[in-house]
Design a protein around this motif. Structure first.
Motif, PDB file in Angstrom:
ATOM      1  N   MET A   1       0.799  -1.261  -0.138  1.00 19.55           N
ATOM      2  CA  MET A   1       0.003  -0.043  -0.070  1.00 19.55           C
ATOM      3  C   MET A   1       0.947   1.337   0.117  1.00 19.55           C
ATOM      4  N   MET A   2       0.260   2.459  -0.530  1.00 24.03           N
ATOM      5  CA  MET A   2       1.081   3.566  -0.427  1.00 24.03           C
ATOM      6  C   MET A   2       0.378   4.651   0.101  1.00 24.03           C
ATOM      7  N   MET A   3       1.250   5.555   0.574  1.00 24.80           N
ATOM      8  CA  MET A   3       0.804   6.806   1.212  1.00 24.80           C
ATOM      9  C   MET A   3       0.147   7.806   0.201  1.00 24.80           C
ATOM     10  N   VAL A   4      -0.550   8.717   0.603  1.00 27.64           N
ATOM     11  CA  VAL A   4      -1.041   9.860  -0.224  1.00 27.64           C
ATOM     12  C   VAL A   4      -1.041  10.869   0.440  1.00 27.64           C
ATOM     13  N   SER A   5      -0.560  12.084   0.037  1.00 25.97           N
ATOM     14  CA  SER A   5      -0.642  13.406   0.744  1.00 25.97           C
ATOM     15  C   SER A   5      -1.197  14.379  -0.194  1.00 25.97           C
ATOM     16  N   LEU A  38       7.771  -1.377 -16.106  1.00 26.46           N
ATOM     17  CA  LEU A  38       6.617  -0.588 -16.199  1.00 26.46           C
ATOM     18  C   LEU A  38       6.285   0.252 -15.237  1.00 26.46           C
ATOM     19  N   GLU A  39       5.669   1.384 -15.768  1.00 28.79           N
ATOM     20  CA  GLU A  39       5.483   2.675 -14.980  1.00 28.79           C
ATOM     21  C   GLU A  39       4.444   2.247 -14.003  1.00 28.79           C
ATOM     22  N   PRO A  40       4.626   2.468 -12.559  1.00 29.97           N
ATOM     23  CA  PRO A  40       3.738   2.117 -11.758  1.00 29.97           C
ATOM     24  C   PRO A  40       2.391   3.273 -11.775  1.00 29.97           C
ATOM     25  N   GLU A  41       1.265   3.120 -11.432  1.00 31.57           N
ATOM     26  CA  GLU A  41       0.195   3.749 -11.612  1.00 31.57           C
ATOM     27  C   GLU A  41      -0.418   4.074 -10.074  1.00 31.57           C
ATOM     28  N   PRO A  42      -0.392   5.153  -9.665  1.00 34.29           N
ATOM     29  CA  PRO A  42      -0.159   6.617 -10.424  1.00 34.29           C
ATOM     30  C   PRO A  42       1.655   6.451 -10.201  1.00 34.29           C
ATOM     31  N   PRO A  43       2.063   7.361 -10.886  1.00 33.54           N
ATOM     32  CA  PRO A  43       3.528   7.287 -10.944  1.00 33.54           C
ATOM     33  C   PRO A  43       4.291   7.877  -9.599  1.00 33.54           C
ATOM     34  N   LEU A  44       4.931   7.067  -8.883  1.00 34.98           N
ATOM     35  CA  LEU A  44       5.453   7.274  -7.463  1.00 34.98           C
ATOM     36  C   LEU A  44       6.332   8.500  -7.587  1.00 34.98           C
ATOM     37  N   GLY A  45       6.410   9.281  -6.646  1.00 38.33           N
ATOM     38  CA  GLY A  45       7.351  10.121  -6.449  1.00 38.33           C
ATOM     39  C   GLY A  45       7.008  11.516  -7.380  1.00 38.33           C
ATOM     40  N   GLU A 107      -8.785   1.946  -5.307  1.00 39.70           N
ATOM     41  CA  GLU A 107      -8.941   2.578  -6.381  1.00 39.70           C
ATOM     42  C   GLU A 107     -10.195   2.293  -7.401  1.00 39.70           C
ATOM     43  N   ASP A 108     -11.034   2.840  -7.586  1.00 39.67           N
ATOM     44  CA  ASP A 108     -12.195   2.587  -8.330  1.00 39.67           C
ATOM     45  C   ASP A 108     -12.471   3.176  -9.648  1.00 39.67           C
ATOM     46  N   ASP A 109     -12.926   2.365 -10.396  1.00 41.00           N
ATOM     47  CA  ASP A 109     -13.153   2.838 -11.844  1.00 41.00           C
ATOM     48  C   ASP A 109     -14.497   2.852 -12.399  1.00 41.00           C
ATOM     49  N   PHE A 110     -15.028   4.175 -12.213  1.00 41.77           N
ATOM     50  CA  PHE A 110     -16.463   4.656 -12.591  1.00 41.77           C
ATOM     51  C   PHE A 110     -16.675   5.051 -13.930  1.00 41.77           C
ATOM     52  N   SER A 111     -15.719   4.847 -14.755  1.00 43.40           N
ATOM     53  CA  SER A 111     -15.551   5.199 -16.265  1.00 43.40           C
ATOM     54  C   SER A 111     -16.602   4.635 -17.073  1.00 43.40           C
ATOM     55  N   PRO A 112     -16.937   3.071 -16.830  1.00 49.38           N
ATOM     56  CA  PRO A 112     -17.691   2.362 -17.884  1.00 49.38           C
ATOM     57  C   PRO A 112     -19.000   2.851 -17.921  1.00 49.38           C
ATOM     58  N   LYS A 113     -19.862   3.017 -18.994  1.00 44.12           N
ATOM     59  CA  LYS A 113     -20.884   3.420 -19.156  1.00 44.12           C
ATOM     60  C   LYS A 113     -21.878   2.284 -18.750  1.00 44.12           C
ATOM     61  N   GLY A 114     -23.050   2.804 -17.929  1.00 44.64           N
ATOM     62  CA  GLY A 114     -24.016   1.723 -17.432  1.00 44.64           C
ATOM     63  C   GLY A 114     -23.855   1.349 -15.895  1.00 44.64           C
ATOM     64  N   ALA A 115     -24.575   0.139 -15.649  1.00 41.40           N
ATOM     65  CA  ALA A 115     -24.327  -0.523 -14.323  1.00 41.40           C
ATOM     66  C   ALA A 115     -23.051  -0.939 -14.161  1.00 41.40           C
ATOM     67  N   ILE A 116     -22.686  -0.710 -12.366  1.00 42.46           N
ATOM     68  CA  ILE A 116     -21.369  -1.023 -12.194  1.00 42.46           C
ATOM     69  C   ILE A 116     -21.802  -2.082 -10.862  1.00 42.46           C
ATOM     70  N   GLU A 117     -21.234  -3.223 -10.765  1.00 44.66           N
ATOM     71  CA  GLU A 117     -21.479  -3.891  -9.523  1.00 44.66           C
ATOM     72  C   GLU A 117     -20.399  -3.499  -8.714  1.00 44.66           C
ATOM     73  N   TYR A 118     -20.816  -3.599  -7.224  1.00 45.40           N
ATOM     74  CA  TYR A 118     -20.062  -3.327  -6.052  1.00 45.40           C
ATOM     75  C   TYR A 118     -18.828  -4.192  -6.100  1.00 45.40           C
ATOM     76  N   GLN A 119     -17.604  -3.772  -6.003  1.00 43.25           N
ATOM     77  CA  GLN A 119     -16.472  -4.339  -5.680  1.00 43.25           C
ATOM     78  C   GLN A 119     -15.639  -4.141  -4.407  1.00 43.25           C
ATOM     79  N   ASP A 120     -15.083  -5.135  -3.608  1.00 44.26           N
ATOM     80  CA  ASP A 120     -14.320  -5.067  -2.507  1.00 44.26           C
ATOM     81  C   ASP A 120     -13.277  -4.211  -2.928  1.00 44.26           C
ATOM     82  N   VAL A 123      -6.186  -2.164  -4.757  1.00 40.53           N
ATOM     83  CA  VAL A 123      -5.419  -1.306  -5.380  1.00 40.53           C
ATOM     84  C   VAL A 123      -4.519  -2.120  -6.383  1.00 40.53           C
ATOM     85  N   GLY A 124      -4.578  -1.832  -7.634  1.00 37.87           N
ATOM     86  CA  GLY A 124      -3.824  -2.576  -8.656  1.00 37.87           C
ATOM     87  C   GLY A 124      -4.155  -3.996  -8.630  1.00 37.87           C
ATOM     88  N   GLY A 125      -5.530  -4.142  -8.451  1.00 32.66           N
ATOM     89  CA  GLY A 125      -5.956  -5.445  -8.620  1.00 32.66           C
ATOM     90  C   GLY A 125      -5.788  -6.372  -7.467  1.00 32.66           C
TER      91      GLY A 125
END
Length: 164
Positions: A1-5, A38-45, A107-120, A123-125
């Motif tokens: 897990m990563m820190m966010v500021s 691979l570049e980590p998402e989001p880019p660290l640092g 991290e949650d992706d709400f970009s798809p069109k239409g209904a989205i099922e609940y996900q636990d 981060v990064g899958g």
């Protein structure tokens, strides 16, 4: 897990974002190397700076840190303490700063069109271990408080030496 500021600062009257950037800009990197091609998402640092659309004097800097450990967190915070001591922002920003630090738990992706099922939460899958998150949150709080104390002590010593 990563820190966010998330750090919110307010420019002093008559100061510009460019004034802030010149004073704020780091002269020392955090030393975060990626073992992956691979570049980590989001880019660290990397830090993301936002100017508030409703208050252009408000500058918000958002940062995503490396995988959390006490050693890595202490190293990154020590670099930031030294940066602020050598590059103070006092002439550019108001004294009150809103600081938020935490642990990225989902991290949650709400970009798809239409209904989205609940996900636990994940981060990064990788599903988030909320018990582990609690411990990391305590670690972040402890290390941030420790770094703040070190910064304040060094600032007082510097100011005392400058007044002598």
């Amino acid at each position: 897990m990563m820190m966010v500021s998330m750090i919110k600062r307010r420019l002093k009257k008559g100061k510009t974002y460019e004034d802030f950037r010149r004073a704020w800009y780091h002269t020392t990197g955090f030393g975060i190397d990626s073992d992956s091609f691979l570049e980590p998402e989001p880019p660290l640092g990397r830090l993301y700076t936002v100017i508030n659309a409703f208050d252009p004097r408000e500058i918000i800097v958002i940062g995503f840190g490396p995988e959390l450990s006490e050693e890595v967190l202490e190293s990154v915070l020590n670099i930031d303490v030294e940066e602020r001591l050598h590059n103070p922002l006092d002439d550019v920003i108001e004294p009150v700063i809103d600081r938020s630090f935490g642990v990225l738990v989902s991290e949650d992706d709400f970009s798809p069109k239409g209904a989205i099922e609940y996900q636990d939460p994940s981060v990064g899958g990788v599903e988030t271990d909320l018990k582990e998150s609690e411990e990391l949150i305590k670690l972040v709080r402890r290390e941030i408080e420790s770094a703040s104390t070190r910064r304040d002590k060094k600032r007082q010593e510097r100011d005392k030496n400058n007044s002598e």
